[in-house]
Motif scaffolding. Structure first.
Motif, PDB file in Angstrom:
ATOM      1  N   GLY A 179       0.817  -1.209   0.000  1.00 22.63           N
ATOM      2  CA  GLY A 179       0.000   0.000   0.000  1.00 22.63           C
ATOM      3  C   GLY A 179       0.851   1.258   0.000  1.00 22.63           C
ATOM      4  O   GLY A 179       0.528   2.245  -0.685  1.00 22.63           O
ATOM      5  N   SER A 180       1.945   1.232   0.734  1.00 20.06           N
ATOM      6  CA  SER A 180       2.833   2.395   0.768  1.00 20.06           C
ATOM      7  C   SER A 180       3.495   2.620  -0.583  1.00 20.06           C
ATOM      8  O   SER A 180       3.653   3.764  -1.030  1.00 20.06           O
ATOM      9  N   ILE A 181       3.885   1.531  -1.250  1.00 23.50           N
ATOM     10  CA  ILE A 181       4.486   1.681  -2.578  1.00 23.50           C
ATOM     11  C   ILE A 181       3.461   2.234  -3.561  1.00 23.50           C
ATOM     12  O   ILE A 181       3.778   3.091  -4.402  1.00 23.50           O
ATOM     13  N   CYS A 182       2.216   1.758  -3.461  1.00 23.39           N
ATOM     14  CA  CYS A 182       1.162   2.291  -4.336  1.00 23.39           C
ATOM     15  C   CYS A 182       0.918   3.769  -4.047  1.00 23.39           C
ATOM     16  O   CYS A 182       0.734   4.578  -4.972  1.00 23.39           O
ATOM     17  N   ALA A 183       0.909   4.136  -2.756  1.00 26.16           N
ATOM     18  CA  ALA A 183       0.729   5.548  -2.397  1.00 26.16           C
ATOM     19  C   ALA A 183       1.888   6.396  -2.907  1.00 26.16           C
ATOM     20  O   ALA A 183       1.685   7.529  -3.379  1.00 26.16           O
ATOM     21  N   LEU A 184       3.107   5.852  -2.831  1.00 26.26           N
ATOM     22  CA  LEU A 184       4.257   6.578  -3.379  1.00 26.26           C
ATOM     23  C   LEU A 184       4.096   6.783  -4.884  1.00 26.26           C
ATOM     24  O   LEU A 184       4.397   7.866  -5.412  1.00 26.26           O
ATOM     25  N   GLY A 185       3.610   5.740  -5.560  1.00 25.56           N
ATOM     26  CA  GLY A 185       3.388   5.880  -6.994  1.00 25.56           C
ATOM     27  C   GLY A 185       2.360   6.957  -7.308  1.00 25.56           C
ATOM     28  O   GLY A 185       2.560   7.771  -8.229  1.00 25.56           O
ATOM     29  N   TRP A 186       1.255   6.982  -6.545  1.00 27.41           N
ATOM     30  CA  TRP A 186       0.254   8.024  -6.791  1.00 27.41           C
ATOM     31  C   TRP A 186       0.796   9.410  -6.435  1.00 27.41           C
ATOM     32  O   TRP A 186       0.442  10.404  -7.067  1.00 27.41           O
ATOM     33  N   LEU A 187       1.648   9.482  -5.415  1.00 27.60           N
ATOM     34  CA  LEU A 187       2.270  10.760  -5.075  1.00 27.60           C
ATOM     35  C   LEU A 187       3.097  11.277  -6.241  1.00 27.60           C
ATOM     36  O   LEU A 187       3.055  12.477  -6.568  1.00 27.60           O
ATOM     37  N   LEU A 188       3.814  10.387  -6.894  1.00 28.13           N
ATOM     38  CA  LEU A 188       4.593  10.797  -8.065  1.00 28.13           C
ATOM     39  C   LEU A 188       3.681  11.209  -9.214  1.00 28.13           C
ATOM     40  O   LEU A 188       3.949  12.190  -9.914  1.00 28.13           O
ATOM     41  N   VAL A 189       2.597  10.450  -9.403  1.00 24.96           N
ATOM     42  CA  VAL A 189       1.657  10.812 -10.456  1.00 24.96           C
ATOM     43  C   VAL A 189       1.025  12.167 -10.163  1.00 24.96           C
ATOM     44  O   VAL A 189       0.876  13.015 -11.060  1.00 24.96           O
ATOM     45  N   GLY A 190       0.651  12.388  -8.909  1.00 22.05           N
ATOM     46  CA  GLY A 190       0.080  13.685  -8.542  1.00 22.05           C
ATOM     47  C   GLY A 190       1.066  14.819  -8.731  1.00 22.05           C
ATOM     48  O   GLY A 190       0.691  15.924  -9.171  1.00 22.05           O
ATOM     49  N   THR A 191       2.323  14.575  -8.409  1.00 25.43           N
ATOM     50  CA  THR A 191       3.352  15.589  -8.637  1.00 25.43           C
ATOM     51  C   THR A 191       3.491  15.892 -10.128  1.00 25.43           C
ATOM     52  O   THR A 191       3.662  17.058 -10.532  1.00 25.43           O
ATOM     53  N   ALA A 192       3.400  14.842 -10.941  1.00 26.66           N
ATOM     54  CA  ALA A 192       3.464  15.056 -12.392  1.00 26.66           C
ATOM     55  C   ALA A 192       2.271  15.877 -12.871  1.00 26.66           C
ATOM     56  O   ALA A 192       2.411  16.761 -13.734  1.00 26.66           O
ATOM     57  N   LEU A 193       1.080  15.610 -12.312  1.00 17.55           N
ATOM     58  CA  LEU A 193      -0.095  16.387 -12.696  1.00 17.55           C
ATOM     59  C   LEU A 193       0.076  17.863 -12.351  1.00 17.55           C
ATOM     60  O   LEU A 193      -0.289  18.746 -13.132  1.00 17.55           O
ATOM     61  N   MET A 194       0.631  18.117 -11.182  1.00 18.11           N
ATOM     62  CA  MET A 194       0.877  19.512 -10.803  1.00 18.11           C
ATOM     63  C   MET A 194       1.925  20.144 -11.710  1.00 18.11           C
ATOM     64  O   MET A 194       1.831  21.336 -12.044  1.00 18.11           O
TER      65      MET A 194
END
Length: 221
Positions: free
Chosen positions: A53-68
């Motif tokens: 779950g933490s790795i998935c959250a890290l992945g979404w954090l990176l995706v969210g950073t890319a969106l920003m």
């Protein structure tokens, strides 16, 4: 939640069971059930679930950073950096999701084996160690807290966002992180209740079946 450990096979059919006596069958039953229960609700399994779950959250954090980055970028270089970050995020999320799904399928097989082996007979003395109330409570409490945190992050944080202060990508970032936390917590809550239901239904509630043991090629009660 990997498949490194091979699961034990189901109990043999009645017509080919060859335990010499009931005590031998109960010994094998206790050994297999102990292995299955540990594979299902041991603390290490909870830590593994949270790791993915933490790795998935890290992945979404990176995706969210890319969106920003996409939302704020005005040049090709910034857009390229955003693409790289998004690719890294997807590279984290996909394996984590796949491994969680594999783990859920493995848990379903474990529950079937628990029912099959637990239904052979009753053995209150050995079954007491299989209840694992401490591990079940840890799964339930920690997963419930994670669910609550995920729900708050999913709904309360976006509801408090304002158009002047927060961007759409930032809101999507928090909602995605909250969803990941909620799903991981929900998986843990379901597993905790499934273990408690199995204990009450198989180890406590069900009447002991009359064992049918085949000795020397003949079956007798």
């Amino acid at each position: 939640m990997s498949r490194r450990a091979q699961l034990p096979p189901p109990p043999p059919p009645v017509e080919i069971r060859s335990w010499p006596d009931r005590e031998a069958m109960l010994t094998d039953r206790a050994a297999v059930l102990g292995e299955l229960v540990r594979a299902h609700v041991a603390p290490g399994r909870l830590a593994m679930l949270w790791l993915w779950g933490s790795i998935c959250a890290l992945g979404w954090l990176l995706v969210g950073t890319a969106l920003m980055t996409f939302e704020e970028s005005y040049d090709v270089i910034s857009a390229g950096i955003g693409v790289i970050i998004a690719a890294m995020g997807v590279g984290c999320m996909v394996p984590a999701v796949v491994l969680v799904v594999v783990g859920l399928r493995r848990d379903r097989r474990i529950r079937r084996l628990l029912d099959a082996w637990g239904g052979l007979d009753r053995d209150p003395a050995r079954d007491a160690a299989l209840r694992m109330p401490g591990a079940g409570t840890a799964w339930l409490v920690m997963s419930f807290v994670l669910c609550a945190v995920g729900l708050v992050t999913c709904f309360v944080v976006p509801a408090a966002a304002t158009a002047e202060r927060d961007s759409y990508s930032l809101v999507a970032l928090f909602m995605g992180l909250g969803l990941v936390a909620w799903l991981v917590g929900l998986i843990g809550v379901v597993k905790a209740f499934a273990h408690r239901r199995w204990v009450r239904r198989v180890l406590i509630g069900a009447p002991a079946p009359e064992p049918l043991i085949s000795v020397g090629g003949g079956a007798h009660r």
